[in-house]
Scaffold this active site. Structure first.
Site, short mmCIF file in Angstrom:
data_model
loop_
_atom_site.label_atom_id
_atom_site.label_comp_id
_atom_site.label_asym_id
_atom_site.label_seq_id
_atom_site.Cartn_x
_atom_site.Cartn_y
_atom_site.Cartn_z
N TYR A 21 0.81 -1.21 0.00
CA TYR A 21 0.00 0.00 0.00
C TYR A 21 0.85 1.27 0.00
CZ TYR A 21 -4.02 -2.97 1.15
OH TYR A 21 -5.00 -3.93 1.13
N LYS B 58 3.52 -15.51 2.37
CA LYS B 58 3.55 -16.27 1.12
C LYS B 58 5.04 -16.57 0.85
CE LYS B 58 1.42 -17.85 -2.58
NZ LYS B 58 0.62 -19.09 -2.53
N ASP C 172 -2.79 -18.39 1.38
CA ASP C 172 -3.89 -19.04 0.66
C ASP C 172 -4.51 -20.16 1.50
OD1 ASP C 172 -1.39 -20.14 0.35
OD2 ASP C 172 -1.53 -20.47 -1.81
N ASP D 196 -5.45 -7.14 5.70
CA ASP D 196 -6.66 -6.45 5.25
C ASP D 196 -7.68 -7.49 4.79
OD1 ASP D 196 -8.41 -4.57 4.39
OD2 ASP D 196 -7.19 -3.77 2.77
N ASP E 54 -11.05 -8.98 7.10
CA ASP E 54 -12.39 -8.79 6.53
C ASP E 54 -13.09 -10.13 6.34
OD1 ASP E 54 -12.27 -6.08 6.47
OD2 ASP E 54 -12.60 -5.87 4.33
#
Ligand code: NAD
Length: 367
Positions: A141, A189, A221, A245, A249
């Site tokens: 970000y 990851k 994942d 994030d 959520d």
């Protein structure tokens, strides 16, 4: 103890839910003899209307002079024609930057009384109590360089972390795990990304300082699947910015409504506390907003800024009790349990349940 709290109620349902959260903090202050002072300041659309800017300097000064900031929500459709840097939401992004918090805490609690509200089966969600610790100031970000080159048709972002950025948020996650069930799951990851390899190596290095905490690593994942299949297996979940994030959520479905979710951002100059939801213009001013996300955010103020763990737990228990009694705002009404309370009534019910439990505790101590 004295605690100066800046109140930024903001737009839409922000003021409605924040009022109920402040009432709860007042109950705790009165009962425990602590002194909480509240200073209200403008942010978002109301600040644009009054001052022409979504974050007046006076609001920044008040926040920086406080021990904690409690924010409602920002966003008002009437400013949709403004450029993004002038809209209400710009005030939120700027105050987060001014306060400098890098560790975003998102609890995910399953309330048994709301088990029907989750698309997951009750036996899967029962007892879930996860705390996401998401790094907030680094990663994709913010990483440079970044560009969308419309001539070449290419776009790119940069995922970049320094070891010290990982260390500081990891220490917070380990310390929180020590106060909970002593398990830390670090998500990355690492089979593909060098940034993730840095995260994994750094967490493995730090874990020797926290021998009482069990550490596991999960690839993002498979973590997305485990969260839906076996969410009870997780205690503290530590992630970089983007993965946190998405996963926090995703875990929102466990609690059953956006209106139930609290958050805190800590580690900077002043801690910032806000419910996860936005200003909900579709229901603003109608007494329909669920104040429980804001009230659970107040519990986080008690836990993380006032260091009143017992009081924070008492607020959470009061919310659990009121839900178990069947009280529902419209967002959490399902099947046979119809919406039966307004924002204010829900706040009052939690207020009463909390006051009763404090009275009970005090009379037990007096015996
Ligand atoms: P939203 O969270 O405001 O609303 C999404 C849906 O959830 C709506 O149907 C709303 O009625 C419902 N909802 C949200 N909170 C609720 C509550 N406490 N009780 C009952 N129902 C609730 O998200 P949105 O509609 O995408 O955005 C509306 C505005 O809020 C926009 O201007 C957006 O930019 C802003 N926003 C602000 C924040 C923030 O202040 N942190 C976060 C998200 C969105």
């Amino acid at each position: 103890m004295k605690l100066k709290i800046a109140i930024l109620a903001g737009d839409g349902i922000g003021p409605e839910v924040t009022r109920e959260a402040v009432n709860i903090l007042n109950v705790v202050a009165e009962a425990s003899g602590h002194e909480f002072t509240f200073t209200e300041s403008l942010i978002g659309g109301v600040a644009i209307t009054a001052n022409g800017t979504p974050l007046p300097q006076s609001t920044i000064d008040t926040c920086l002079d406080s021990d904690a900031v409690l924010l409602g929500a920002v966003g008002d459709n009437k400013f949709n024609s403004l450029t993004p840097d002038k809209r209400p939401e710009a005030g939120l992004l700027q105050i987060r930057q001014e306060l400098g918090g890098f560790a975003n805490l998102r609890p995910c609690l399953a309330f048994e009384a709301l088990s029907e509200n989750s698309p997951l089966r009750p036996e899967v969600t029962k007892g879930v109590d996860i705390l996401f610790v998401r790094e907030l100031l680094g990663g994709l970000y913010f990483g440079q360089p970044r560009e969308w080159n419309k001539q070449t048709g290419e776009a790119f972002n940069t995922m970049r972390y320094s070891k010290s950025e990982v260390e500081r948020v990891a220490h917070i996650a380990f310390q929180l795990a020590q106060k909970r069930r002593k398990k830390l799951t670090q998500v990355d990851k690492a089979n593909v990304l060098e940034c993730s390899q840095l995260w994994r190596a750094t967490v493995d290095e730090i874990k020797t300082q926290y021998p009482d905490v069990t550490v596991e690593h999960q690839l993002v994942d498979s973590m997305a699947i485990h969260l839906m299949n076996t969410p009870r297996n997780f205690d503290v979940v530590l992630t970089e910015n983007l993965f946190g994030d998405i996963l926090s959520d995703e875990s929102g479905v466990i609690s059953g409504s956006l209106g139930m979710l609290p958050s805190a951002t800590i580690g900077g100059k002043v801690n910032l506390f806000e419910p996860v939801h936005g200003s909900a213009p579709d229901i603003a001013g109608q007494g329909k907003a669920n104040p429980l996300g804001a009230i659970l955010t107040a519990a986080m103020v008690l836990r993380h800024s006032a260091h009143l763990e017992q009081e924070a737990k008492a607020v959470e228990a009061a919310v659990t009790k009121v839900l178990a009694e069947g009280h529902r705002t419209s967002d959490i009404a399902r099947g046979n349990t119809a919406a039966n309370v307004t924002t204010q009534q829900m706040g009052k019910l939690v207020h009463n349940a909390l006051a009763e439990s404090i009275d009970r505790q005090q009379s037990l101590h007096a015996v």
